[in-house]
Motif scaffolding. Structure first.
Motif, PDB file in Angstrom:
ATOM      1  N   ALA A   3      25.325  42.874  27.317  1.00 14.46           N
ATOM      2  CA  ALA A   3      25.483  42.630  25.879  1.00 14.46           C
ATOM      3  C   ALA A   3      24.797  41.325  25.484  1.00 14.46           C
ATOM      4  O   ALA A   3      24.098  41.263  24.461  1.00 14.46           O
ATOM      5  CB  ALA A   3      26.962  42.596  25.504  1.00 14.46           C
ATOM      6  N   LEU A   4      24.981  40.281  26.287  1.00 20.49           N
ATOM      7  CA  LEU A   4      24.342  38.993  25.990  1.00 20.49           C
ATOM      8  C   LEU A   4      22.826  39.139  26.010  1.00 20.49           C
ATOM      9  O   LEU A   4      22.133  38.609  25.135  1.00 20.49           O
ATOM     10  CB  LEU A   4      24.796  37.921  26.981  1.00 20.49           C
ATOM     11  N   PHE A   5      22.296  39.845  26.985  1.00 20.24           N
ATOM     12  CA  PHE A   5      20.852  40.066  27.063  1.00 20.24           C
ATOM     13  C   PHE A   5      20.350  40.757  25.796  1.00 20.24           C
ATOM     14  O   PHE A   5      19.367  40.329  25.183  1.00 20.24           O
ATOM     15  CB  PHE A   5      20.495  40.894  28.303  1.00 20.24           C
ATOM     16  N   ARG A  73      20.427  34.306  40.586  1.00 25.97           N
ATOM     17  CA  ARG A  73      20.460  32.859  40.825  1.00 25.97           C
ATOM     18  C   ARG A  73      20.618  32.063  39.525  1.00 25.97           C
ATOM     19  O   ARG A  73      21.253  31.013  39.515  1.00 25.97           O
ATOM     20  CB  ARG A  73      19.183  32.450  41.539  1.00 25.97           C
ATOM     21  N   TRP A  74      20.019  32.529  38.446  1.00 25.04           N
ATOM     22  CA  TRP A  74      19.991  31.774  37.193  1.00 25.04           C
ATOM     23  C   TRP A  74      20.932  32.313  36.120  1.00 25.04           C
ATOM     24  O   TRP A  74      20.984  31.786  35.022  1.00 25.04           O
ATOM     25  CB  TRP A  74      18.559  31.746  36.647  1.00 25.04           C
ATOM     26  N   ARG A  75      21.685  33.345  36.422  1.00 27.16           N
ATOM     27  CA  ARG A  75      22.501  34.025  35.417  1.00 27.16           C
ATOM     28  C   ARG A  75      23.489  33.097  34.706  1.00 27.16           C
ATOM     29  O   ARG A  75      23.588  33.108  33.484  1.00 27.16           O
ATOM     30  CB  ARG A  75      23.241  35.179  36.093  1.00 27.16           C
ATOM     31  N   GLY A 130      27.675  34.192  25.381  1.00 27.17           N
ATOM     32  CA  GLY A 130      27.182  33.271  26.400  1.00 27.17           C
ATOM     33  C   GLY A 130      28.303  32.453  27.002  1.00 27.17           C
ATOM     34  O   GLY A 130      28.391  32.280  28.219  1.00 27.17           O
ATOM     35  N   ARG A 131      29.192  31.992  26.166  1.00 32.64           N
ATOM     36  CA  ARG A 131      30.344  31.212  26.650  1.00 32.64           C
ATOM     37  C   ARG A 131      31.251  32.075  27.531  1.00 32.64           C
ATOM     38  O   ARG A 131      31.698  31.651  28.592  1.00 32.64           O
ATOM     39  CB  ARG A 131      31.095  30.654  25.436  1.00 32.64           C
ATOM     40  N   LYS A 132      31.491  33.286  27.069  1.00 26.75           N
ATOM     41  CA  LYS A 132      32.357  34.204  27.832  1.00 26.75           C
ATOM     42  C   LYS A 132      31.743  34.527  29.195  1.00 26.75           C
ATOM     43  O   LYS A 132      32.411  34.437  30.225  1.00 26.75           O
ATOM     44  CB  LYS A 132      32.567  35.485  27.024  1.00 26.75           C
ATOM     45  N   ASP A 133      30.457  34.869  29.193  1.00 25.52           N
ATOM     46  CA  ASP A 133      29.792  35.209  30.458  1.00 25.52           C
ATOM     47  C   ASP A 133      29.677  34.009  31.371  1.00 25.52           C
ATOM     48  O   ASP A 133      29.818  34.126  32.581  1.00 25.52           O
ATOM     49  CB  ASP A 133      28.410  35.816  30.187  1.00 25.52           C
ATOM     50  N   LEU A 137      31.191  33.973  35.311  1.00 24.37           N
ATOM     51  CA  LEU A 137      30.313  33.985  36.481  1.00 24.37           C
ATOM     52  C   LEU A 137      30.633  32.843  37.432  1.00 24.37           C
ATOM     53  O   LEU A 137      31.008  31.750  37.012  1.00 24.37           O
ATOM     54  CB  LEU A 137      28.857  33.860  36.023  1.00 24.37           C
ATOM     55  N   PRO A 138      30.464  33.074  38.735  1.00 24.64           N
ATOM     56  CA  PRO A 138      30.689  31.999  39.705  1.00 24.64           C
ATOM     57  C   PRO A 138      29.570  30.960  39.616  1.00 24.64           C
ATOM     58  O   PRO A 138      28.444  31.275  39.226  1.00 24.64           O
ATOM     59  CB  PRO A 138      30.655  32.717  41.052  1.00 24.64           C
ATOM     60  N   LYS A 139      29.884  29.735  39.958  1.00 23.76           N
ATOM     61  CA  LYS A 139      28.887  28.674  39.988  1.00 23.76           C
ATOM     62  C   LYS A 139      27.914  28.937  41.121  1.00 23.76           C
ATOM     63  O   LYS A 139      28.298  29.403  42.184  1.00 23.76           O
ATOM     64  CB  LYS A 139      29.543  27.309  40.150  1.00 23.76           C
ATOM     65  N   ALA A 140      26.645  28.605  40.860  1.00 26.36           N
ATOM     66  CA  ALA A 140      25.632  28.779  41.905  1.00 26.36           C
ATOM     67  C   ALA A 140      25.849  27.748  42.999  1.00 26.36           C
ATOM     68  O   ALA A 140      26.332  26.660  42.766  1.00 26.36           O
ATOM     69  CB  ALA A 140      24.233  28.629  41.295  1.00 26.36           C
ATOM     70  N   GLY A 141      25.465  28.083  44.178  1.00 28.55           N
ATOM     71  CA  GLY A 141      25.602  27.083  45.217  1.00 28.55           C
ATOM     72  C   GLY A 141      25.655  27.710  46.511  1.00 28.55           C
ATOM     73  O   GLY A 141      25.582  27.555  47.567  1.00 28.55           O
TER      74      GLY A 141
END
Length: 141
Positions: A3-5, A73-75, A130-133, A137-141
């Motif tokens: 939806a955000l996309f 990676r960038w989501r 965007g805020r909801k997604d 989502l988990p933090k990258a790392g």
């Protein structure tokens, strides 16, 4: 995420259409005490935007962030970026004098109302999604 996309891509398309129209009609920004010179609209659009679009640099960033949603990676970063851009744009549309006039029915150009109302609504939705997604989502790392 889908939806955000979709919302971001549609909002970006309207932003680019607004940029094209403003450059074609040689109209520039008029926000509070800041007023652009129509002769310099093409130059000014990069940082200040036009009366119908966010600054060109923001549109590029929005395009990159929208594409970033497709990368695992960038989501999260992309969602956060789109949330911030959407929030900024949500305030930017009603701050512009020509858009306020169009929304009040006081514009000679009747195409401005549907185009800018849709762009502002999509920017607001982009901020919310965007805020909801981002939070989901988990933090990258």
């Amino acid at each position: 995420m889908k939806a955000l996309f979709t919302v971001s891509a549609a909002q970006l398309a309207l932003g680019l259409a607004g940029l094209r129209k403003a450059l074609r009609d040689r109209t520039s920004y008029d926000v509070w005490k800041l007023k652009g010179d129509p002769r310099h609209a093409a130059r000014d659009q990069w940082v200040m935007g036009t009366n119908l679009s966010a600054p060109g640099l923001m549109l590029i960033l929005q395009g990159l962030a929208t594409a970033g949603l497709l990368s695992r990676r960038w989501r999260r970063t992309a969602a956060k970026t789109l949330a911030i851009l959407g929030a900024i744009m949500s305030g930017g549309y009603p701050a512009e004098k020509s858009i306020r006039q169009a929304w009040r029915g006081k514009s000679r150009d009747k195409s401005l109302l549907p185009m800018t109302a849709a762009a502002a609504a999509l920017a607001t939705l982009m901020a919310v999604l965007g805020r909801k997604d981002m939070n989901r989502l988990p933090k990258a790392g």
